[in-house]
Motif scaffolding. Sequence first.
Motif, mmCIF file in Angstrom:
data_model
loop_
_atom_site.group_PDB
_atom_site.id
_atom_site.type_symbol
_atom_site.label_atom_id
_atom_site.label_comp_id
_atom_site.label_asym_id
_atom_site.label_seq_id
_atom_site.Cartn_x
_atom_site.Cartn_y
_atom_site.Cartn_z
ATOM 1 N N ILE A 299 66.502 1.110 61.052
ATOM 2 C CA ILE A 299 65.827 0.807 62.318
ATOM 3 C C ILE A 299 66.452 1.729 63.360
ATOM 4 C CG2 ILE A 299 65.413 -0.946 64.074
ATOM 5 C CD1 ILE A 299 65.544 -3.060 61.910
ATOM 6 N N THR A 300 65.612 2.503 64.033
ATOM 7 C CA THR A 300 66.118 3.552 64.911
ATOM 8 C C THR A 300 66.655 2.994 66.222
ATOM 9 O OG1 THR A 300 63.988 3.909 65.996
ATOM 10 C CG2 THR A 300 64.401 5.124 63.944
ATOM 11 N N LEU A 301 67.440 3.797 66.900
ATOM 12 C CA LEU A 301 67.965 3.423 68.210
ATOM 13 C C LEU A 301 66.821 3.166 69.174
ATOM 14 C CD1 LEU A 301 70.362 2.988 70.074
ATOM 15 C CD2 LEU A 301 70.374 5.461 70.536
ATOM 16 N N SER A 302 65.776 3.977 69.069
ATOM 17 C CA SER A 302 64.607 3.799 69.925
ATOM 18 C C SER A 302 63.947 2.441 69.683
ATOM 19 C CB SER A 302 63.591 4.917 69.677
ATOM 20 O OG SER A 302 62.406 4.683 70.407
ATOM 21 N N GLU A 303 63.840 2.048 68.416
ATOM 22 C CA GLU A 303 63.244 0.747 68.096
ATOM 23 C C GLU A 303 64.100 -0.391 68.625
ATOM 24 O OE1 GLU A 303 60.783 1.194 63.956
ATOM 25 O OE2 GLU A 303 62.909 1.753 63.892
ATOM 26 N N PHE A 304 65.420 -0.230 68.566
ATOM 27 C CA PHE A 304 66.298 -1.265 69.091
ATOM 28 C C PHE A 304 66.171 -1.388 70.604
ATOM 29 C CE2 PHE A 304 68.684 -1.317 65.068
ATOM 30 C CZ PHE A 304 68.914 -2.672 64.951
ATOM 31 N N GLU A 305 65.690 -0.355 71.254
ATOM 32 C CA GLU A 305 65.479 -0.409 72.697
ATOM 33 C C GLU A 305 64.086 -0.956 73.037
ATOM 34 O OE1 GLU A 305 66.134 3.598 73.873
ATOM 35 O OE2 GLU A 305 68.333 3.443 73.845
ATOM 36 N N VAL A 306 63.080 -0.502 72.292
ATOM 37 C CA VAL A 306 61.689 -0.817 72.625
ATOM 38 C C VAL A 306 61.237 -2.167 72.065
ATOM 39 C CG1 VAL A 306 59.287 -0.098 72.320
ATOM 40 C CG2 VAL A 306 61.051 1.605 72.833
ATOM 41 N N ASP A 307 61.554 -2.450 70.800
ATOM 42 C CA ASP A 307 61.027 -3.649 70.149
ATOM 43 C C ASP A 307 61.495 -4.956 70.804
ATOM 44 O OD1 ASP A 307 59.696 -1.942 68.518
ATOM 45 O OD2 ASP A 307 60.802 -2.402 66.685
ATOM 46 N N PRO A 308 62.778 -5.096 71.174
ATOM 47 C CA PRO A 308 63.175 -6.326 71.873
ATOM 48 C C PRO A 308 62.454 -6.491 73.207
ATOM 49 C CG PRO A 308 65.109 -5.265 70.946
ATOM 50 C CD PRO A 308 63.971 -4.290 70.802
ATOM 51 N N ASP A 309 62.173 -5.386 73.891
ATOM 52 C CA ASP A 309 61.415 -5.474 75.141
ATOM 53 C C ASP A 309 59.992 -5.974 74.876
ATOM 54 O OD1 ASP A 309 63.558 -4.595 76.608
ATOM 55 O OD2 ASP A 309 62.872 -2.513 76.752
ATOM 56 N N GLU A 310 59.413 -5.525 73.776
ATOM 57 C CA GLU A 310 58.072 -5.971 73.403
ATOM 58 C C GLU A 310 58.091 -7.472 73.098
ATOM 59 O OE1 GLU A 310 53.942 -5.659 72.259
ATOM 60 O OE2 GLU A 310 55.299 -4.630 73.617
ATOM 61 N N TRP A 311 59.113 -7.930 72.422
ATOM 62 C CA TRP A 311 59.246 -9.344 72.094
ATOM 63 C C TRP A 311 59.458 -10.174 73.359
ATOM 64 C CZ3 TRP A 311 57.659 -12.429 68.634
ATOM 65 C CH2 TRP A 311 58.288 -13.626 68.320
ATOM 66 N N LYS B 236 71.154 -6.294 67.935
ATOM 67 C CA LYS B 236 71.267 -4.975 68.574
ATOM 68 C C LYS B 236 72.624 -4.321 68.328
ATOM 69 C CE LYS B 236 68.257 -6.528 72.360
ATOM 70 N NZ LYS B 236 68.173 -6.765 73.826
ATOM 71 N N ASP B 237 73.639 -5.132 68.108
ATOM 72 C CA ASP B 237 74.989 -4.587 67.946
ATOM 73 C C ASP B 237 75.209 -3.930 66.587
ATOM 74 O OD1 ASP B 237 75.610 -5.486 70.460
ATOM 75 O OD2 ASP B 237 76.567 -7.339 69.757
ATOM 76 N N PHE B 238 74.211 -4.034 65.717
ATOM 77 C CA PHE B 238 74.422 -3.552 64.348
ATOM 78 C C PHE B 238 73.468 -2.422 63.988
ATOM 79 C CE2 PHE B 238 75.812 -7.961 64.587
ATOM 80 C CZ PHE B 238 77.135 -7.826 64.182
ATOM 81 N N GLN B 239 73.116 -1.634 64.978
ATOM 82 C CA GLN B 239 72.273 -0.466 64.737
ATOM 83 C C GLN B 239 72.996 0.451 63.747
ATOM 84 O OE1 GLN B 239 72.328 3.093 66.078
ATOM 85 N NE2 GLN B 239 70.420 3.356 64.959
ATOM 86 N N GLY B 240 72.269 0.883 62.728
ATOM 87 C CA GLY B 240 72.866 1.694 61.670
ATOM 88 C C GLY B 240 73.097 0.902 60.401
ATOM 89 N N LYS B 241 73.174 -0.429 60.540
ATOM 90 C CA LYS B 241 73.348 -1.288 59.366
ATOM 91 C C LYS B 241 72.049 -1.950 58.928
ATOM 92 C CE LYS B 241 78.182 -2.652 60.076
ATOM 93 N NZ LYS B 241 79.115 -3.810 60.108
ATOM 94 N N LEU B 242 71.053 -1.911 59.825
ATOM 95 C CA LEU B 242 69.785 -2.587 59.540
ATOM 96 C C LEU B 242 68.732 -1.581 59.095
ATOM 97 C CD1 LEU B 242 71.204 -4.923 61.022
ATOM 98 C CD2 LEU B 242 69.029 -5.432 62.118
ATOM 99 N N TYR B 243 68.086 -1.925 57.970
ATOM 100 C CA TYR B 243 67.027 -1.099 57.417
ATOM 101 C C TYR B 243 65.735 -1.914 57.377
ATOM 102 C CZ TYR B 243 70.620 2.201 55.895
ATOM 103 O OH TYR B 243 71.658 3.107 55.870
ATOM 104 N N ILE B 244 64.624 -1.238 57.587
ATOM 105 C CA ILE B 244 63.325 -1.892 57.542
ATOM 106 C C ILE B 244 62.514 -1.315 56.388
ATOM 107 C CG2 ILE B 244 62.439 -0.257 59.278
ATOM 108 C CD1 ILE B 244 61.183 -3.859 58.843
#
Length: 279
Positions: free
Chosen positions: A164-176, A117-125
Amino acid sequence: MIHIVFNEPDVDVLKKAIELDETLQGDVLLIKDDYAVGPIKNIYEEEGIEARRQWWREVLAGGDYDGKVDMFEVDDMQIVVDLIVKLALAPDEKVYIWAAQNKHDVSGYYWLMSQLKDFQGKLYILYLNNLPFINEKGLIFYPEWLSQIPPKEFLKAKKLARPITLSEFEVDPDEWTRLQNEDKGVRLLEGGKKLGQKDYDFYDEELKKYITNDWQKASKIINNFLNKSKQTTGDAYILWRLKQLIAGGNYDVQGELKGMKDFEVKGKSAQPVTEEATQ
């Protein structure tokens, strides 16, 4: 640039693609475990990690991979620790996560990105979701696995990379986290990146269809299941489930209950009616 994949065959095909395009140049990391099966509760804590290792030990015990593959000893966590250090020390480093539309890759994606989560902006999907490609025969197809894509087609695939968007970094870990808390053993892809879960015996009913009243090697039963069933998983898991079915006492077995070629299975023979039983 760092590339991450979730299947060993993907490593080779991606490296061949890198040879064709220097803009893809970078290290290729492999996440080895199959997070689409097995326990994932508390998976980032020592208790959960050890529970998962113990489960793999039980699944692989006496099977074809026992002693040959250290699946339960893989240290994906160390890969993530090393990655975090590298990203912290190299501000311009980018990570490309490659995933095809299958439960194995998507489960691995959730497991991985939830720790970064700390590397938002560096991760691409690069998620190849319902995207057409051209195979070696020049025909259009929709790959289920990255390794099915010819290396030259990866050059087209790289254009699909997006942060990977900021929204995905918020939602996807919650889903996991939700999936972890459900504490079930089988994850299934329901569309897009949505995963559903079933119990450990999910594949049993389908597997039973390939057990006949004639003796068959376990390998034949398992191969029929893998080739004909709509929902499948790794052969080690299915061998484990077949042994669980046999343990239930509803099937005849001959040979050693070890590897897939070591024993045969058939439907339970009807017991002959004795004279005493008719009286």
